[in-house]
Design a protein around this motif. Sequence first.
Motif, short mmCIF file in Angstrom:
data_model
loop_
_atom_site.label_atom_id
_atom_site.label_comp_id
_atom_site.label_asym_id
_atom_site.label_seq_id
_atom_site.Cartn_x
_atom_site.Cartn_y
_atom_site.Cartn_z
N THR A 47 0.84 -1.19 0.00
CA THR A 47 0.00 0.00 0.00
C THR A 47 0.88 1.24 0.00
OG1 THR A 47 -0.09 0.14 2.41
CG2 THR A 47 -1.77 -1.22 1.33
N ALA A 48 0.27 2.38 -0.28
CA ALA A 48 1.02 3.64 -0.25
C ALA A 48 1.57 3.91 1.14
CB ALA A 48 0.11 4.78 -0.70
N GLU A 74 0.78 7.00 7.49
CA GLU A 74 -0.62 6.88 7.11
C GLU A 74 -1.04 7.98 6.15
OE1 GLU A 74 -2.70 4.39 7.68
OE2 GLU A 74 -0.95 3.42 8.54
N GLY A 75 -0.27 9.05 6.04
CA GLY A 75 -0.61 10.14 5.13
C GLY A 75 -1.72 11.01 5.67
N ALA A 76 -1.91 12.16 5.04
CA ALA A 76 -2.96 13.10 5.42
C ALA A 76 -4.08 13.06 4.39
CB ALA A 76 -2.39 14.52 5.52
N GLN A 77 -5.32 13.08 4.87
CA GLN A 77 -6.46 13.06 3.95
C GLN A 77 -6.76 14.47 3.45
OE1 GLN A 77 -10.17 10.57 4.54
NE2 GLN A 77 -11.02 12.58 4.99
N VAL A 78 -6.85 14.62 2.15
CA VAL A 78 -7.21 15.91 1.55
C VAL A 78 -8.22 15.67 0.43
CG1 VAL A 78 -4.99 17.00 2.07
CG2 VAL A 78 -5.29 15.83 -0.12
N LYS A 137 -4.87 10.76 -0.35
CA LYS A 137 -3.92 10.70 0.74
C LYS A 137 -2.65 11.41 0.27
CE LYS A 137 -5.90 8.46 4.14
NZ LYS A 137 -5.32 7.22 4.67
N ARG A 138 -2.17 12.32 1.11
CA ARG A 138 -0.95 13.07 0.79
C ARG A 138 0.17 12.57 1.69
NH1 ARG A 138 -2.05 19.09 1.15
NH2 ARG A 138 -2.12 18.64 3.39
N TYR A 139 1.28 12.16 1.05
CA TYR A 139 2.41 11.60 1.78
C TYR A 139 3.67 12.45 1.57
CZ TYR A 139 -0.48 7.38 1.87
OH TYR A 139 -1.52 6.50 2.05
N LYS A 140 4.51 12.49 2.59
CA LYS A 140 5.81 13.11 2.43
C LYS A 140 6.75 12.11 1.78
CE LYS A 140 5.50 16.26 6.39
NZ LYS A 140 6.12 16.67 7.67
N SER A 142 8.81 15.95 -6.63
CA SER A 142 8.11 16.64 -5.55
C SER A 142 8.43 16.00 -4.20
CB SER A 142 6.60 16.61 -5.81
OG SER A 142 5.89 17.15 -4.71
N SER A 143 8.33 16.79 -3.15
CA SER A 143 8.54 16.28 -1.81
C SER A 143 7.27 15.69 -1.22
CB SER A 143 9.04 17.40 -0.89
OG SER A 143 8.07 18.45 -0.81
N VAL A 144 6.16 15.73 -1.97
CA VAL A 144 4.92 15.11 -1.53
C VAL A 144 4.38 14.23 -2.66
CG1 VAL A 144 4.30 16.97 0.05
CG2 VAL A 144 3.44 17.01 -2.30
N ALA A 145 3.59 13.23 -2.29
CA ALA A 145 2.94 12.35 -3.27
C ALA A 145 1.46 12.31 -2.97
CB ALA A 145 3.53 10.95 -3.20
N TYR A 146 0.65 12.30 -4.02
CA TYR A 146 -0.80 12.21 -3.88
C TYR A 146 -1.25 10.85 -4.40
CZ TYR A 146 -0.83 17.28 -3.10
OH TYR A 146 -0.61 18.53 -2.59
#
Length: 275
Positions: free
Chosen positions: A169-170, A177-181, A246-249, A258-262
């Motif tokens: 999984t991501a 766990e990432g942030a929900q956006v 989910k947004r991950y560092k 990018s420093s983030v992944a969607y």
Amino acid sequence: MKFHLLLLPLALAACTAERPATPATDTPVPAAAQKTPAAASMAVDDTTLSRYHWRLAEASDAGGAHIDALFARDVKPVQLDFADNRLSISNTCNLMNGGYRLDDEKLKIDSLQQTLMACADPRLAELDGAIGSRLEGNPRIRLAGSEESPRLQVTTDAGDKLVFAGEPTAASRYGSEGAQVFMEVAAQTVPCSHPLIADKQCLQVRERTYRDDGTVAGEPGEWEPLYQEIEGYTHEAGVRNVLRLKRYKVANPPADGSSVAYVLDMVVESEQVAP
């Protein structure tokens, strides 16, 4: 034309090295030595199950015949996801889910709930029952392979054998766990500058905010080009979407990355926009 795939309150709630050549020999190799070694067993537990997306790779009945009914989608095999003691089943006609527990190598599932989408394709319409009936019968499960390439084997009392291949999984890949956006994607892409890609087209996006009851909170911002891909999302020209992501560092991103992944979690809203 506007249609919702799922109610918004529901959307808010869930948040190889080459082998050396074998020396020639005149001595016959014993038949037992010619067999491929059995895949190593792995411990079956909630933590391991939740680290992967499990995609159906093989399915056969007690007589060894291929179970065609479980492969109604050619490019999207049935997928199982385990999280928070719940099992989700996707790439079927309807999304399905229910509570589960592991009991002495048995997978025990509560009555499965599902959305109520009608599917015109008869094979797809029958897929829900084909997979649901096999999972709700308290099948035996075992894990084999390795952490890099695990296989989940599900065996029913009738002798049907289903094998699912695990893909991390991501959350496993990115280590959180990432942030929900929520992000709205415009119907049309726009030209954007990219140092390595000529005539690059980017998605137009803007973040959206919702209250717990599913109502919109505040006004959306300005449209901006998104210079990266959204994992799991394929854009269709002329269709506006609201996505739950989910947004991950990203640790140690490449110089041009990018420093983030969607990562796509759910399409909340979809609308065909006239040109």
